[in-house]
Scaffold this active site. Structure first.
Site, PDB file in Angstrom:
ATOM      1  N   PHE A   1     -12.047  -6.599  14.032  1.00  0.00           N
ATOM      2  CA  PHE A   1     -10.676  -7.090  13.478  1.00  0.00           C
ATOM      3  C   PHE A   1     -10.289  -6.093  12.581  1.00  0.00           C
ATOM      4  O   PHE A   1     -11.366  -5.668  11.584  1.00  0.00           O
ATOM      5  CB  PHE A   1     -10.987  -8.516  12.282  1.00  0.00           C
ATOM      6  CG  PHE A   1      -9.707  -8.546  11.260  1.00  0.00           C
ATOM      7  CD1 PHE A   1      -8.998  -8.951  11.589  1.00  0.00           C
ATOM      8  CD2 PHE A   1     -10.529  -8.757  10.059  1.00  0.00           C
ATOM      9  CE1 PHE A   1      -8.361 -10.214  10.987  1.00  0.00           C
ATOM     10  CE2 PHE A   1      -9.729  -9.211   9.351  1.00  0.00           C
ATOM     11  CZ  PHE A   1      -8.303  -9.506   9.853  1.00  0.00           C
ATOM     12  N   GLN A   2      -9.338  -5.237  11.978  1.00  0.00           N
ATOM     13  CA  GLN A   2      -8.624  -4.153  10.853  1.00  0.00           C
ATOM     14  C   GLN A   2      -8.954  -3.670  10.874  1.00  0.00           C
ATOM     15  O   GLN A   2      -9.348  -2.658  10.296  1.00  0.00           O
ATOM     16  CB  GLN A   2      -8.547  -5.388   9.911  1.00  0.00           C
ATOM     17  CG  GLN A   2      -7.500  -6.786   9.898  1.00  0.00           C
ATOM     18  CD  GLN A   2      -7.361  -6.947   7.645  1.00  0.00           C
ATOM     19  OE1 GLN A   2      -8.437  -6.641   6.951  1.00  0.00           O
ATOM     20  NE2 GLN A   2      -6.736  -7.878   7.496  1.00  0.00           N
TER      21      GLN A   2
ATOM     22  N   GLU B   1       0.563  -1.352   0.243  1.00  0.00           N
ATOM     23  CA  GLU B   1       0.328  -0.098  -0.392  1.00  0.00           C
ATOM     24  C   GLU B   1       1.150   1.265  -0.238  1.00  0.00           C
ATOM     25  O   GLU B   1       0.260   2.904  -0.800  1.00  0.00           O
ATOM     26  CB  GLU B   1      -0.956   0.386   1.798  1.00  0.00           C
ATOM     27  CG  GLU B   1      -1.800  -1.097   0.927  1.00  0.00           C
ATOM     28  CD  GLU B   1      -1.590  -2.734   1.379  1.00  0.00           C
ATOM     29  OE1 GLU B   1      -0.816  -2.731   1.658  1.00  0.00           O
ATOM     30  OE2 GLU B   1      -2.693  -3.144   1.524  1.00  0.00           O
TER      31      GLU B   1
ATOM     32  N   MET C   1      24.526   8.646   2.103  1.00  0.00           N
ATOM     33  CA  MET C   1      24.592   9.640   2.901  1.00  0.00           C
ATOM     34  C   MET C   1      24.394   9.592   4.283  1.00  0.00           C
ATOM     35  O   MET C   1      25.667  10.627   4.497  1.00  0.00           O
ATOM     36  CB  MET C   1      23.310  10.281   2.359  1.00  0.00           C
ATOM     37  CG  MET C   1      22.540  11.463   2.964  1.00  0.00           C
ATOM     38  SD  MET C   1      23.970  12.307   2.262  1.00  0.00           S
ATOM     39  CE  MET C   1      22.636  13.534   1.030  1.00  0.00           C
TER      40      MET C   1
ATOM     41  N   LYS D   1     -17.368   0.107   6.077  1.00  0.00           N
ATOM     42  CA  LYS D   1     -18.182  -1.197   5.144  1.00  0.00           C
ATOM     43  C   LYS D   1     -19.728  -1.206   5.065  1.00  0.00           C
ATOM     44  O   LYS D   1     -20.115  -1.120   4.318  1.00  0.00           O
ATOM     45  CB  LYS D   1     -17.140  -2.377   5.327  1.00  0.00           C
ATOM     46  CG  LYS D   1     -17.671  -3.797   4.662  1.00  0.00           C
ATOM     47  CD  LYS D   1     -17.511  -4.636   4.864  1.00  0.00           C
ATOM     48  CE  LYS D   1     -18.084  -5.615   3.914  1.00  0.00           C
ATOM     49  NZ  LYS D   1     -17.001  -7.369   3.776  1.00  0.00           N
TER      50      LYS D   1
HETATM   51  C1  LIG Z   1      12.767   5.523   5.147  1.00  0.00           C
HETATM   52  C2  LIG Z   1      14.474   6.451   5.795  1.00  0.00           C
HETATM   53  N1  LIG Z   1      14.657   5.568   6.776  1.00  0.00           N
HETATM   54  C3  LIG Z   1      15.794   6.400   7.013  1.00  0.00           C
HETATM   55  C4  LIG Z   1      16.173   7.320   6.086  1.00  0.00           C
HETATM   56  C5  LIG Z   1      17.140   7.786   7.093  1.00  0.00           C
HETATM   57  N2  LIG Z   1      18.217   7.957   5.112  1.00  0.00           N
HETATM   58  C6  LIG Z   1      18.938   8.677   4.871  1.00  0.00           C
HETATM   59  S1  LIG Z   1      19.978   8.621   3.616  1.00  0.00           S
HETATM   60  C7  LIG Z   1      20.145   7.176   3.678  1.00  0.00           C
HETATM   61  C8  LIG Z   1      21.217   6.068   2.972  1.00  0.00           C
HETATM   62  C9  LIG Z   1      20.861   6.027   1.393  1.00  0.00           C
HETATM   63  O1  LIG Z   1      21.115   5.284   1.026  1.00  0.00           O
HETATM   64  P1  LIG Z   1      21.944   5.044  -0.676  1.00  0.00           P
HETATM   65  O2  LIG Z   1      19.808   4.512  -0.978  1.00  0.00           O
HETATM   66  O3  LIG Z   1      21.928   3.254  -0.747  1.00  0.00           O
HETATM   67  O4  LIG Z   1      21.835   5.916  -1.031  1.00  0.00           O
HETATM   68  P2  LIG Z   1      23.223   6.539  -1.458  1.00  0.00           P
HETATM   69  O5  LIG Z   1      22.868   7.337  -0.253  1.00  0.00           O
HETATM   70  O6  LIG Z   1      24.505   5.427  -0.881  1.00  0.00           O
HETATM   71  O7  LIG Z   1      23.172   7.304  -2.295  1.00  0.00           O
HETATM   72  C10 LIG Z   1      19.891   6.816   5.100  1.00  0.00           C
HETATM   73  C11 LIG Z   1      19.309   6.034   5.655  1.00  0.00           C
HETATM   74  C12 LIG Z   1      15.043   8.083   5.418  1.00  0.00           C
HETATM   75  N3  LIG Z   1      15.688   9.149   4.345  1.00  0.00           N
HETATM   76  N4  LIG Z   1      14.389   7.418   4.659  1.00  0.00           N
END
Ligand SMILES: Cc1ncc(C[n+]2csc(CCOP(=O)(O)OP(=O)(O)O)c2C)c(N)n1
Length: 566
Positions: free
Chosen positions: A112-113, A50, A475, A162
């Site tokens: 439920f749900q 979803e 990052m 529902k």
């Molecule tokens: C749902 C979610 N969880 C955690 C984060 C924190 N976060 C920001 S950038 C990042 C790393 C992203 O890694 P990747 O997709 O491999 O991209 P890269 O930075 O290596 O290009 C994280 C964990 C986020 N932005 N969103």
């Protein structure tokens, strides 16, 4: 004629000319799914989770200006949508999410749900409704579309028990909506607009700073006209990219945490800021005290009065719909406007800053992520829709793909939601069939909604997945390298799947690209020979590449860290 509540839901969507509903069925929405089955005007896209339904509806909207629509069941169906709703809310995306609810008499009994949909979503929707009487269903859905798409847009949830979908009622879709407490302002105050023009005329170091509001209100063309007339420099936020042509001389690049040297300096030292559809958020102005240390006058045009003077004191607030306000300004400029001659000195200063070439990067033995994006720009003729996830790859895409048109850059700016990229690609392709669509992602983010490769197979959605694979949550690693003495806590991704085989398992094409000289041919092949296929391109990139310039947390806009050799 009496029809069921479920049929009313579908008739409302037909009246709203909804082409696609992104959804996933379940017990409390079975009547609605049955009504959907009996018609073929509104098409349904069955996602695999979803969250993806909401992201796809969101991107459908971002790339088309139409309202995106999602449909999910109660309980877990709803909770799975929350990330998508919050993502759309933070970026002001018009969307209607119809959620099933347990029958009215069971509400509050831990049925439920059952979950408290209105309560759970309240802080991250523009508005939400729980329909308690079938007679209110059509008018509620009408209101939902109206609220979602007017004023500052946003997601609206309509929770439908529902039993309401089973009850019978006459169908009467209202033509108009009147809500006493909701009347967004469209026209800006003329007196304020005149004041603004006066200040623009006096400006010696001006900047036009624009955000997502310009894209959402379809004001890009008017903005260009205005900027040309004024001959002022223009900068865009991450959400505003494409609002002004990136290849134009007056464009100084994106500003903010990963903005260009010239954009950040110009924003900081400007004596007049014309802010349009932007909100001076923390990623844009850095440390507010540092930003506040310069004397300047600020004109702020925004549809949402609560955005004005929220983070930065504004001298001339103009509440209104951006294109309407720009029209008024343009009219006044036609009456005779002279840009201050000192603005040419300002341009000299800006060119000096631009001369630092702050996006320069060194080629290495490994593939550089910046290089992949530059080649992607060339191969697609700069005309693709680029979706992204969140991380370094997102910033590289924003910095190196030059967006000349609005609604081409589709990313989660406000919430920063990893996992949006692939479902965003699906929504964009459904709204723009035949378009070139690339999802620039990382091996961390893509795995958050990777199951949607199955949806792409079912509906033949040929997204080109550009996986900038550094084997790291890049990052996070960058911050740990720079601010946590290289203690790489949990930012290293091991046990990655073989993405080529994974793509093939879903019935798509997979490619692994390891050498710089293979980047361009692989991209060309993907966009020509495999035009109609989903291609998963696994680019093995330099794991140490960092995003520069960078304004570290707590630092001022001009205190950028530049790449080492600059
Ligand atoms: C749902 C979610 N969880 C955690 C984060 C924190 N976060 C920001 S950038 C990042 C790393 C992203 O890694 P990747 O997709 O491999 O991209 P890269 O930075 O290596 O290009 C994280 C964990 C986020 N932005 N969103």
């Amino acid at each position: 004629m009496m029809i069921s509540g479920a049929e009313i839901v579908i008739r409302c969507l037909q009246e709203e000319k909804v082409e696609y509903v992104f959804g996933y069925p379940g017990g409390s929405v079975l009547h609605i799914y049955d009504a959907l089955f009996k018609q073929d005007q509104v098409k349904h896209i069955l996602v695999r989770h979803e969250q993806a339904a909401v992201h796809a509806a969101d991107a459908f909207s971002r790339s088309s200006q139409k309202v995106g629509v999602a449909l999910v069941t109660s309980g877990p169906g709803v909770t799975n949508t929350v990330t998508g709703i919050a993502t759309a809310y933070m970026d002001s995306i018009p969307m209607v999410v119809i959620t099933g609810q347990v029958p009215t008499q069971y509400i509050g009994q831990d049925a439920f749900q059952e979950c408290d949909t209105v309560g759970i979503t309240r802080p991250c929707v523009k508005h939400n409704f729980l329909v308690k009487d079938v007679k209110d269903l059509a008018s509620t859905i009408k209101k939902a579309f109206h609220i979602a798409s007017t004023g500052r847009p946003g997601p609206v949830v309509v929770d439908v028990p529902k039993d309401i979908t089973a009850q019978m009622c006459e169908f009467d879709y209202p033509k108009t909506v009147h809500m006493r407490s909701y009347n967004p302002v469209v026209k800006g105050h003329l007196g304020q607009i005149k004041k603004a023009v006066q200040i623009l005329q006096e400006a010696k170091r001006p900047i036009i700073y624009t955000g997502g509001g310009v894209i959402l209100s379809d004001a890009a063309e008017k903005l260009t006209q205005l900027a040309r007339k004024l001959d002022f420099p223009v900068t865009n936020t991450l959400m505003g990219l494409g609002g002004y042509p990136a290849t134009d001389r007056q464009f100084v690049g994106m500003l903010g945490m990963h903005g260009t040297f010239e954009a950040n300096n110009a924003m900081h030292y400007a004596d007049v800021i014309l802010a349009i559809g932007a909100r001076f958020d923390d990623r844009v102005i850095g440390n507010p005290d540092h930003f506040g240390s310069e004397k300047r006058r600020v004109i702020h045009i925004d549809i949402d009065p609560s955005s004005i003077s929220k983070r930065v004191k504004v001298d001339v607030p103009i509440v209104g719909n951006v294109p309407d306000v720009l029209d008024e300004i343009l009219k006044l400029l036609d009456g005779g406007f002279k840009t201050d001659p000192e603005v040419s000195d300002w341009w000299k200063q800006i060119e000096e800053w631009r001369g630092r070439d702050s996006l320069r990067y060194k080629q290495a033995e490994h593939i550089m992520p910046q290089y992949v994006v530059e080649k992607l720009y060339e191969v697609t003729g700069g005309d693709a829709f680029i979706t992204s996830d969140v991380g370094q790859h997102q910033m590289f895409a924003a910095q190196y793909y030059k967006f000349n048109k609005p609604r081409r850059w589709i990313n989660s700016g406000g919430l920063g939601t990893m996992g949006v990229g692939l479902p965003y690609g699906m929504g964009v392709l459904l709204a723009n069939p035949g378009a070139q669509v690339a999802c620039v992602t990382g091996e961390g983010s893509i795995q958050m909604c990777i199951q949607e490769m199955s949806t792409c197979k079912q509906y033949e959605l040929p997204v080109k997945i550009i996986n900038l694979n550094n084997g790291m949550l890049g990052m996070v690693r960058q911050w740990q390298e720079m601010f946590y003495s290289k203690r790489y806590s949990q930012s290293y991704v091991t046990s990655l799947p073989d993405f080529v085989k994974l793509a093939e398992a879903y019935g798509h094409v997979g490619m692994r690209i390891e050498k710089p000289e293979d980047v361009e041919p692989a991209l060309r092949k993907a966009f020509t020979e495999h035009k109609n296929d989903l291609v998963f391109m696994d680019f093995i990139i330099d794991p140490g590449a960092n995003v520069f310039p960078m304004v570290a947390a707590g630092k001022g806009l001009t205190e950028m860290i530049l790449a080492e050799d600059l």
